[in-house]
Each structure stands twice: as structure tokens, then as C-alpha cells.
Design a protein around this motif. Structure first.
Motif, PDB file in Angstrom:
ATOM      1  N   LEU A   1       0.862  -1.172   0.000  1.00 26.88           N
ATOM      2  CA  LEU A   1       0.000   0.000   0.000  1.00 26.88           C
ATOM      3  C   LEU A   1       0.901   1.226   0.000  1.00 26.88           C
ATOM      4  O   LEU A   1       1.786   1.356   0.852  1.00 26.88           O
TER       5      LEU A   1
ATOM      6  N   GLU B   1       1.023  -5.152   2.270  1.00 26.90           N
ATOM      7  CA  GLU B   1      -0.382  -5.526   2.203  1.00 26.90           C
ATOM      8  C   GLU B   1      -0.574  -7.030   2.374  1.00 26.90           C
ATOM      9  O   GLU B   1      -1.623  -7.480   2.814  1.00 26.90           O
TER      10      GLU B   1
ATOM     11  N   ARG C   1      -5.073   1.636   4.283  1.00 20.91           N
ATOM     12  CA  ARG C   1      -6.155   1.564   3.292  1.00 20.91           C
ATOM     13  C   ARG C   1      -7.045   2.807   3.334  1.00 20.91           C
ATOM     14  O   ARG C   1      -7.688   3.140   2.337  1.00 20.91           O
TER      15      ARG C   1
ATOM     16  N   VAL D   1      -2.700   0.675  -4.417  1.00 25.25           N
ATOM     17  CA  VAL D   1      -2.177  -0.672  -4.202  1.00 25.25           C
ATOM     18  C   VAL D   1      -1.159  -0.978  -5.287  1.00 25.25           C
ATOM     19  O   VAL D   1      -1.436  -0.816  -6.478  1.00 25.25           O
TER      20      VAL D   1
END
Length: 305
Positions: A31, A44, A181, A188
Motif C-alpha cells: 500500500l 499488504e 487503506r 495498491v
């Protein structure tokens, strides 16, 4: 917190655009989010720590790879329980590291803080004094490793770093992922196979010191000069029946032709002045393979370590 937390962050003193391509070389899902004038990267994948490597070795290796690709300082922060530390990578320069145990006792490179201040452009007197204060042993609450890292990130706000909410040293990896997030501008980065890796490597090379010799006016002049020298040399060698000179002429002619074709292909696939990204590759896969593996294999191997 139910148990000892394990986690880490990668902090690069560059905008996300400059970090995106070299981060693809890590081949892990990450991320990426802006952090003021910096960029923060959070693993991630779950689990992201596997094998025999420690969390310190993982983040140090990742930081070195991104630093080589972006030519910008990269700070890898890590923590395991009450232990924590950082590694500072800067291109092809020596990586320095610092670590603290549960009691706040430091270990690592003796010049880590001085190097950190110099590479990040911090005040050599006031900021360095505060950094060195973090390396002094002390007893009492708030002196464990994660607390030292929180003090470090607070100090780095003077260098333009602003971490998104929730990305705090000492937090568990799951909580870091959740906070990342929700960070503004997060994206991403996902490993999508060899083609994306090749594109990322080409972008890394073009953004580095060899870039002007790979694409642009300087590359075109060099390619034209190689063709101009190689063609008559090859013809002369054929008349003299000299295999050695013929090989030299063929090499110059081939290398010059490939340089001109590569520059033309990249110009067609990317408009002039447009930002370079991992999705912008040469239209010829064979040409891209040759440039990445044959001509710039040394740079590619250095960036992959």
C-alpha cells in the motif's frame, strides 16, 4: 494490544510517482500513500514476513532496493515487541542502521544519527542533538524501541514528513494495513508478473544516471554515431576479410540500431513530457528484453538486491 506487535513502514523522501516503479521490484503487494513531502509504503500481504529473515532484514533489503531505483533516501522502520530500529538506505551508498531493546539501550552503527541528519538535510546542530538524544540509554516508561521510533518520526516532520493517521510505529501489522487503506491518495502496488517487472526495471534505469544514454537527444546522438561508425567498419572488414573487425563493426551497428529503435519505441508509447510509470513500456518486447538484460544487466542486478 493482545501480544507483542510486529510491523514496519518504508518511508521514502520522494513523491509517489518516483517511488512506484522501484517499489514494483520488491515483488510484494504494498500500500503506497503520500506522507507530506514523503511517501509511505505498508506491506499488504499477510503474512508478509516469511522464511528465515528477521523483520529488520526484510525492511532493510526492501529499503535498499527502492533507494537504488529512486536515487532517494529510504528509511525502513521496524519493530518486534519492545525491540525496534531503523535502516537508512541511500542509493549505492552504505546502509546504516540503529536498534533499541526493550530498555531503550541502543546498538548499531555509531554514526547512524549523524548520517541520517546529513542525508535528510536536517539541521546539523539542533536536529542532530535531538537525534543523538534518542540514542542515550535510559530507564523508565516510554523509552522502549517503538517509543524511540515515535520520537524519530516526530522529529522528521521538520523534513516535510507527515504520516497519515494510524501509521504509528509500534502498531500491529493488521492495524497498520487498515490505517493505510484509509489514507488519502492510497494506491495498491501489486506484482503482476515478469512483464511488469521488466517495465519497472526500464523505468528505474531511465530515471537513473544512465537514462540520458538510453532515451532522449543524447541517446539518439550516440546511436547515430555508432551506426555511422559501424556500417563503414563492417564494409571495410568484409573487403579485408577480417573477422575481428567485422565483429566490432557488427556490434557497433547493432547497438546503434537498437538504441535508435528503443528511443523511437518509447517515444511512441509515451507522449513527450508525460510522467513515466510501470505501465508505459516499449512496444517491442524483444527490444525491451535486450536493453534490460544485455546492455543494462549490471544496473538491473544491483537494483534487485
Amino acid at each position: 494490544m493482545s501480544g507483542p506487535a510486529t510491523g514496519g513502514l518504508l518511508l521514502c523522501r520522494a513523491e509517489p510517482l518516483a517511488v512506484r516503479s522501484p517499489a514494483h521490484l520488491l515483488r510484494v503487494r504494498l500500500l503506497l500513500a503520500p506522507a507530506g513531502a514523503w511517501t509511505v509504503l505498508v506491506p499488504e500481504e499477510k503474512p508478509w514476513l516469511a522464511g528465515d529473515e528477521s523483520v529488520a532484514e526484510v525492511f532493510s533489503g526492501w529499503g535498499s532496493t527502492i533507494a537504488v531505483g529512486s536515487s532517494r533516501p529510504v528509511l525502513g522502520l521496524w519493530w518486534e515487541g519492545d525491540r525496534a530500529g531503523f535502516s537508512l538506505a541511500g542509493g549505492f551508498r552504505r546502509t546504516v542502521s540503529q536498534e533499541w531493546d526493550a530498555a531503550g539501550r541502543p546498538s548499531g552503527d555509531s554514526d547512524a544519527m549523524r548520517t541520517l541528519a546529513a542525508r535528510l538535510g536536517l539541521d546539523p546542530v539542533l536536529d542532530l542533538e535531538e537525534l543523538e538524544r534518542l540514542t542515550r540509554s535510559g530507564a523508565g516508561p516510554g523509552v522502549d524501541g517503538p517509543a524511540r521510533l515515535r520520537g524519530l518520526t516526530a522529529l522528521l516532520t521538520r523534513a516535510g514528513m507527515t504520516l497519515p493517521p494510524g501509521l504509528t510505529p509500534g502498531e500491529p501489522a493488521d492495524r497498520l494495513r487498515g490505517a493505510a487503506r484509509m489514507a488519502p491518495g492510497v494506491e495498491v502496488l501489486e506484482w503482476s508478473g515478469r512483464r511488469d517487472a521488466l517495465r519497472a526495471r526500464l523505468d528505474v534505469v531511465e530515471a537513473g544516471p544512465l537514462g540520458p544514454w538510453l532515451r532522449g537527444p543524447r541517446a539518439r546522438r550516440l546511436g547515430a554515431a555508432q551506426v555511422a561508425a559501424g556500417a563503414p567498419l563492417l564494409a571495410w572488414a568484409a573487403r579485408r576479410r577480417s573477422p575481428a573487425w567485422a565483429a566490432a563493426g557488427a556490434f557497433l551497428l547493432t547497438q546503434g540500431a537498437f538504441s535508435l529503435a528503443y528511443d523511437r519505441a518509447r517515444a511512441r508509447s509515451q507522449p513527450a513530457g508525460a510522467p513515466r510509470g510501470p505501465g508505459q513500456a516499449a512496444s517491442s518486447r524483444g527490444l525491451a528484453w535486450w536493453c534490460s538484460h544485455a546492455r543494462y544487466g549490471g544496473v538491473r542486478r544491483a537494483a534487485s538486491r
